[in-house]
Design a protein around this motif. Structure first.
Motif, PDB file in Angstrom:
ATOM      1  N   ALA A 300       0.822  -1.214   0.000  1.00 21.04           N
ATOM      2  CA  ALA A 300       0.000   0.000   0.000  1.00 21.04           C
ATOM      3  C   ALA A 300       0.855   1.263   0.000  1.00 21.04           C
ATOM      4  O   ALA A 300       0.419   2.317  -0.487  1.00 21.04           O
ATOM      5  CB  ALA A 300      -0.932  -0.017   1.207  1.00 21.04           C
ATOM      6  N   LYS A 301       2.070   1.150   0.543  1.00 17.07           N
ATOM      7  CA  LYS A 301       2.971   2.309   0.582  1.00 17.07           C
ATOM      8  C   LYS A 301       3.821   2.434  -0.677  1.00 17.07           C
ATOM      9  O   LYS A 301       4.648   3.333  -0.788  1.00 17.07           O
ATOM     10  CB  LYS A 301       3.872   2.217   1.815  1.00 17.07           C
ATOM     11  CG  LYS A 301       3.116   2.421   3.116  1.00 17.07           C
ATOM     12  CD  LYS A 301       3.985   2.162   4.340  1.00 17.07           C
ATOM     13  CE  LYS A 301       3.164   2.337   5.620  1.00 17.07           C
ATOM     14  NZ  LYS A 301       3.916   1.954   6.831  1.00 17.07           N
ATOM     15  N   GLY A 302       3.648   1.499  -1.610  1.00 18.34           N
ATOM     16  CA  GLY A 302       4.380   1.582  -2.869  1.00 18.34           C
ATOM     17  C   GLY A 302       5.684   0.823  -2.896  1.00 18.34           C
ATOM     18  O   GLY A 302       6.553   1.105  -3.733  1.00 18.34           O
ATOM     19  N   ALA A 303       5.845  -0.152  -2.019  1.00 18.14           N
ATOM     20  CA  ALA A 303       7.101  -0.917  -1.978  1.00 18.14           C
ATOM     21  C   ALA A 303       7.251  -1.816  -3.209  1.00 18.14           C
ATOM     22  O   ALA A 303       6.277  -2.230  -3.831  1.00 18.14           O
ATOM     23  CB  ALA A 303       7.151  -1.776  -0.714  1.00 18.14           C
ATOM     24  N   ARG A 304       8.495  -2.103  -3.533  1.00 17.46           N
ATOM     25  CA  ARG A 304       8.813  -3.077  -4.584  1.00 17.46           C
ATOM     26  C   ARG A 304       8.736  -4.461  -3.951  1.00 17.46           C
ATOM     27  O   ARG A 304       9.744  -5.025  -3.535  1.00 17.46           O
ATOM     28  CB  ARG A 304      10.216  -2.813  -5.125  1.00 17.46           C
ATOM     29  CG  ARG A 304      10.337  -1.525  -5.921  1.00 17.46           C
ATOM     30  CD  ARG A 304      11.783  -1.217  -6.276  1.00 17.46           C
ATOM     31  NE  ARG A 304      11.856  -0.177  -7.291  1.00 17.46           N
ATOM     32  CZ  ARG A 304      11.950  -0.394  -8.593  1.00 17.46           C
ATOM     33  NH1 ARG A 304      12.004  -1.630  -9.042  1.00 17.46           N
ATOM     34  NH2 ARG A 304      11.997   0.607  -9.445  1.00 17.46           N
ATOM     35  N   LEU A 305       7.543  -5.001  -3.894  1.00 18.49           N
ATOM     36  CA  LEU A 305       7.290  -6.237  -3.160  1.00 18.49           C
ATOM     37  C   LEU A 305       7.093  -7.413  -4.103  1.00 18.49           C
ATOM     38  O   LEU A 305       6.229  -7.391  -4.979  1.00 18.49           O
ATOM     39  CB  LEU A 305       6.043  -6.081  -2.284  1.00 18.49           C
ATOM     40  CG  LEU A 305       5.713  -7.310  -1.439  1.00 18.49           C
ATOM     41  CD1 LEU A 305       6.548  -7.309  -0.162  1.00 18.49           C
ATOM     42  CD2 LEU A 305       4.236  -7.370  -1.105  1.00 18.49           C
TER      43      LEU A 305
END
Length: 447
Positions: A300-305
């Motif tokens: 949700a925070k925009g991480a490269r997951l």
């Protein structure tokens, strides 16, 4: 069916999920592959197909299956597969079992054979790209090159070395050897893999960052995984593990950190702001009882997951398909919210998200023109895959590895209709039998 990259080939008669920015899909689609890359993606067009003049034998019939980007396994240790199943569910297994076992029984031959064994399982399960960190990394690189899969291969380094090195300086020499071996190889790339914050001194970690910068290679590591890790870095460096790695210059646009189970809000923001990739391994983390990483919050925070299986002694299988459902369900439980971590979000994490976590999104992760032809067909003939109302939900909640009908990397068929083209699993098993017998005999002295 030709196993090698062709000047032109087509995949037809399937539902295409491109995973692009607009979630474009085609109920009856067509993918045109030219050499190693995707040339066209769109609805099936017989006139266009005829105009391209693609021979019939170069047209792959998806037979009503689902055509998706290849699955990306962002964290594993495939050279461990011959140790799979030893002392499962043992307390403090890492230090009591795994480390001593590796020191005594890990050899170049074991790593090479175990890597081939794991790669066969991965390709049969639709994995087209993986990131690995282990010992004797040149042997894993050799196996990856032979298999045709895409990979980032990390040579593990630690203060006290490992089975392949007596100390940190010697393990660094192995990093240089691995990088020299893979220089100029766009499909299999090298990485330096500092084991964890508690496995190296600060000076050694800073040196790892220097090697990464000077040689322009990637960084793979474990981070915020172990319950004792936070107290260790607090005692020695007066900070949490993730800020400590940032201070050591180990976070950034060519770094991928596995686990991040204990990442708080500030840690999460630091991972996002630095562009660090994150490998989420829910099956292995839950099996070990360590906890579940805040994957949804990071996403949700925009991480490269991306998603990963972890090693064969941790998650036991190299099965990325079943990781999909586990990922969704565990996050729903963690947040007590059935509406989060939707099938679309999970499949994105396993494909495009994995590419982002490994900083490969410019070349793989979606079915778009110009991307490398890393493509998978998920069959829909099994009872669990019928009826098919929502292809995303079917893949995430109902599919199994046995439903994978095709695995293609760089336009080359690695597996089609459950037949492996580049590896012979029976020959690999025969090769491994003597090693397994030796391991079985020796392991009792360690347990």
């Amino acid at each position: 069916m030709n196993r090698n990259p062709l000047e032109m080939q087509a995949i037809v008669n399937g539902t295409i999920l491109t995973l692009d920015d607009r979630w474009t899909s085609y109920d009856c689609g067509m993918v045109i592959v030219a050499g190693t890359t995707i040339r066209e993606v769109g609805p099936f067009d017989q006139v266009r197909l005829d105009r391209l003049g693609i021979p019939k034998e170069h047209i792959i019939d998806a037979d009503g299956g689902i055509i998706i980007p290849g699955l990306v396994n962002t964290h594993t240790h495939i050279g461990m597969s011959l140790f799979r199943g030893i002392a499962d569910d043992t307390a403090n297994r890492l230090k009591r079992v795994i480390f001593p076992l590796e020191r005594k029984l890990t050899t170049p031959e074991v790593v090479y054979t175990a890597s081939l064994h794991s790669l066969a399982e991965m390709i049969l399960g639709g994995t087209t790209c993986f990131a690995d960190m282990y010992y004797f990394a040149t042997q894993t690189a050799r196996a990856a090159q032979e298999s045709g899969i895409r990979g980032i291969i990390g040579q593990s380094v630690a203060t006290y070395g490992g089975p392949d090195a007596p100390d940190f300086p010697t393990s660094v020499e192995l990093v240089h050897r691995l990088d020299n071996l893979l220089k100029g190889n766009d499909r299999v790339m090298a990485a330096i893999a500092p084991h964890a914050p508690y496995s190296l001194t600060k000076q050694e970690l800073l040196q790892c960052a220097e090697i990464h910068a000077n040689r322009d290679i990637r960084i793979l590591s474990h981070l915020a995984e172990m319950p004792f890790e936070e107290s260790y870095t607090d005692e020695h460096y007066h900070m949490r593990p993730i800020p400590f790695y940032h201070q050591c210059n180990l976070l950034g646009p060519k770094s991928t950190m596995a686990h991040c189970i204990f990442a708080d809000g500030n840690d999460q923001r630091l991972l996002v702001d630095t562009g660090t990739g994150i490998a989420h391994n829910p099956s292995a983390n839950s099996k070990s009882g360590k906890g579940i990483a805040p994957a949804y919050d990071l996403m949700a925070k925009g991480a490269r997951l991306g998603l990963g299986t972890d090693g064969p002694m941790s998650g036991n299988t190299m099965d990325m398909v079943n990781i999909l459902g586990i990922t969704a369900k565990f996050q729903k439980v963690l947040k007590k919210d059935p509406t989060i971590m939707t099938p679309r979000e999970v499949l994105r994490a396993a494909t495009r998200g994995g590419a982002e976590a490994l900083h490969l999104e410019k070349s793989i992760g979606t079915l778009e023109c110009g991307k490398q032809a890393d493509i998978v067909i998920v069959g829909t003939d099994s009872p669990a895959m019928f009826p098919l109302y929502d292809p995303y939900a079917a893949i995430v909640y109902a599919a199994s590895p046995a439903d994978i009908d095709m695995t293609m990397v760089d336009g080359k068929l690695l597996m089609y209709q459950r037949k492996l083209y580049t590896l012979d699993p029976q020959a690999i098993r025969i090769q491994a039998k003597g090693m397994v017998s030796h391991i079985h005999k020796e392991m009792h002295e360690l347990l």
